[in-house]
Write a protein that holds these residues in place. Structure first.
Motif: not given
Length: 405
Positions: A259-261, A273-276, A365-367, A371-373
Motif C-alpha cells: 500500500t505504501v510503495l 519482493r526486493e522492495l518489500i 494516499c496515506g502518510h 515519501f515512498l509512494g
C-alpha cells in the motif's frame, strides 16, 4: 477517567506479574501489529499504553543480546550516490548534487523512529532521485544520527543550531523541504531565520495540532506526560527506538508495504519482493532519540501546540510565523492517519507568505506514501521540483495537479 483506566491497567499487570511469579496462570496480554490498531481510541490505546509500558519496563531493564549497539545508526544503504559534506554530532549532511548551479535544496528529514533514508528509499521511490531528475542540481539531506549517551541531553535548539550550521555551509538562502517531523523543524527554522530560506516545502507535517484531530494527536493528549517522562528515565536519558518499536508490537508487513510503495500492477515479482524486503529492513532499523528532545516535542508541540499558538521559543527568541514571507508549497495526504491535511494546511493562515505564492496540494494516499509512494513521487513531487525551479514572477504553464491556492 483516563487516568483511572491507566491505573487499572497497571494494577492488572502487577496482579498478573505476581501470579506469574507464583506459578499461577495470568491473563494473556493483548497485542497489535498495525499502526491503526496502535492508535485505536480510546480504550484500545489506553490498554495498549499500559501493556506497552509494562513491556518497555521489562525490556529496557533486560540485556540487549544479539541486538545492534545503542549508538549505531541504521545500515540501510542510500539509493542515490552521495558524499558526506559535513559531520556534526547531530547529523551527517549528505550531498547528492549533480552540479553547482542554482540554489541549494536541503531536505530536512524526519527525526522520529526511523532513518533518514525515507528521503532516498529506492529507485522510483526516492524524493532525492525525483528532485535530481526534475532539474535540481544541488540536493542535500539531513541524515540525523541515532542518539547516544553523549547526545542524550540534546534539545530542539541543538538540532536547530546544527541545521543553521548546515544552511550556512550550503550558502543561504536555501530551498528548505521538511518531511513529516522534519516539517515543523523546517518551519520553525524559517521563522527564526527568514532571510536564509528562499522557498519552503512542507510535506505531511504536523503544524497546528488543534486544526484537526488525528489518532496520533488524541493518543498523545490522552496519555499523562509522566508516562513519557518515565519512558525516558527508564532509558537513562534516551528513547530506545528498537525497544520502543518492539514494545508497541508494530511491524512493517508486506501488505502495508504494498500500500505504501504504490507499486504498479505489472511490477516484476522479483523486484516487488526486493522492495518489500527493503521496506521491512527500513522499518525495522530504528534510531534512538535524546530524551530531552523527545519530551520537548511531546509537550511543546503535541500537548501545548506552541508553534501554531505563537508561543514557541527557538534559540532564545519567540518565533513569529508571520515573519515568513517566502513562497510555500504544502503537500498533504488525503488519507493521512498521522497528520490530517488540516494540521498542515493551517500553515497558510499562520505565515506572512502572500496568497498568490502559496500552493496547497492533496494526494489520495496515506502518510508514508507521501515519501515512498511511486505514484506520489511521479506526480506530486515532480510538481514540487518544477515549482522550486520555476520563476514565480512568470506565469506557470503547468500548474500542480489538484493544487488549491
Amino acid at each position: 477517567m483516563q487516568l483511572e483506566r491507566l491505573d487499572q491497567m497497571n494494577s492488572e499487570h502487577e496482579t498478573n506479574e505476581l501470579k506469574r511469579r507464583a506459578g499461577a496462570p495470568s491473563e494473556a496480554p493483548r497485542s497489535t501489529s498495525t499502526l491503526e490498531a496502535f492508535f485505536d481510541w480510546p480504550l484500545e490505546a489506553a490498554t495498549l499504553v499500559a501493556q506497552a509500558y509494562a513491556r518497555l519496563f521489562e525490556d529496557l531493564t533486560s540485556p540487549k543480546s544479539g541486538r545492534r549497539s545503542a549508538s549505531s545508526d541504521p545500515s540501510l544503504p542510500w539509493t542515490t550516490p552521495n558524499v558526506v559534506a559535513l559531520e556534526l554530532l547531530s547529523m551527517r549532511l549528505r550531498d547528492f548534487s549533480t552540479g553547482t548551479d542554482g540554489s541549494a535544496t536541503l531536505i530536512c528529514a524526519p527525526y522520529a523512529l526511523h532513518g533518514a533514508t525515507i528521503a532516498d528509499f529506492a529507485p522510483d521511490h526516492s524524493v532525492v532521485e525525483t528532485l535530481c531528475h526534475g532539474g535540481l542540481s544541488r540536493v542535500f539531506v539531513t541524515d540525523w544520527r541515532s542518539a547516544t549517551p553523549e547526545t542524550r541531553y540534546f534539545t530542539i535548539d541543538s538540532y536547530l543550531a546544527d541545521l543553521n550550521v548546515a544552511v550556512d555551509q550550503l550558502g543561504p538562502p536555501v530551498d528548505l523541504i521538511g518531511l513529516c517531523q522534519g516539517g515543523w523543524l523546517a518551519l520553525v527554522y524559517a521563522a527564526r531565520f527568514p532571510k536564509k530560506v528562499r522557498r519552503l516545502v512542507l510535506v505531511g507535517a504536523p503544524i497546528d495540532i488543534a486544526a484537526a484531530e488525528s489518532q496520533l494527536s488524541r493518543f498523545v493528549a490522552g496519555v499523562p506526560f509522566s508516562m513519557f517522562d518515565e519512558l525516558v528515565r527508564l532509558g537513562e536519558g534516551l528513547v530506545d527506538g528498537e525497544r520502543t518499536l518492539k514494545a508497541w508490537g508494530l511491524s512493517g508487513d508486506s501488505n502495508e508495504a504494498e500500500t505504501v510503495l504504490q507499486n504498479p500492477p505489472n511490477t516484476d515479482p522479483v523486484r516487488r519482493r526486493e522492495l518489500i524486503d527493503r521496506y521491512g529492513q527500513w522499518y525495522g532499523e530504528t534510531v534512538n532519540l535524546p530524551g530531552v528532545f523527545y519530551l520537548q516535542v511531546v509537550k511543546w508541540l503535541f500537548k501545548e501546540n506552541q508553534i501554531a499558538e505563537g508561543r514557541f521559543v527557538a534559540l532564545g527568541q519567540r518565533v513569529d510565523l508571520m515573519s515568513i514571507r517566502a513562497p510555500i508549497f504544502l503537500l498533504a495526504a488525503g488519507n493521512d492517519e498521522i497528520v490530517p491535511a488540516d494540521q498542515l494546511f493551517a500553515t497558510a493562515r499562520l505565515v506572512g507568505t502572500p496568497a498568490e505564492q502559496l500552493v496547497k496540494m492533496t494526494e489520495p494516499c496515506g502518510h508514508l506514501s507521501l515519501f515512498l509512494g511511486a505514484v506520489v513521487l511521479d506526480e506530486a513531487w515532480r510538481n514540487v521540483a518544477r515549482w522550486l525551479d520555476h520563476d514565480l514572477n512568470e506565469p506557470q504553464t503547468d500548474s500542480p495537479r489538484a493544487a488549491v491556492r
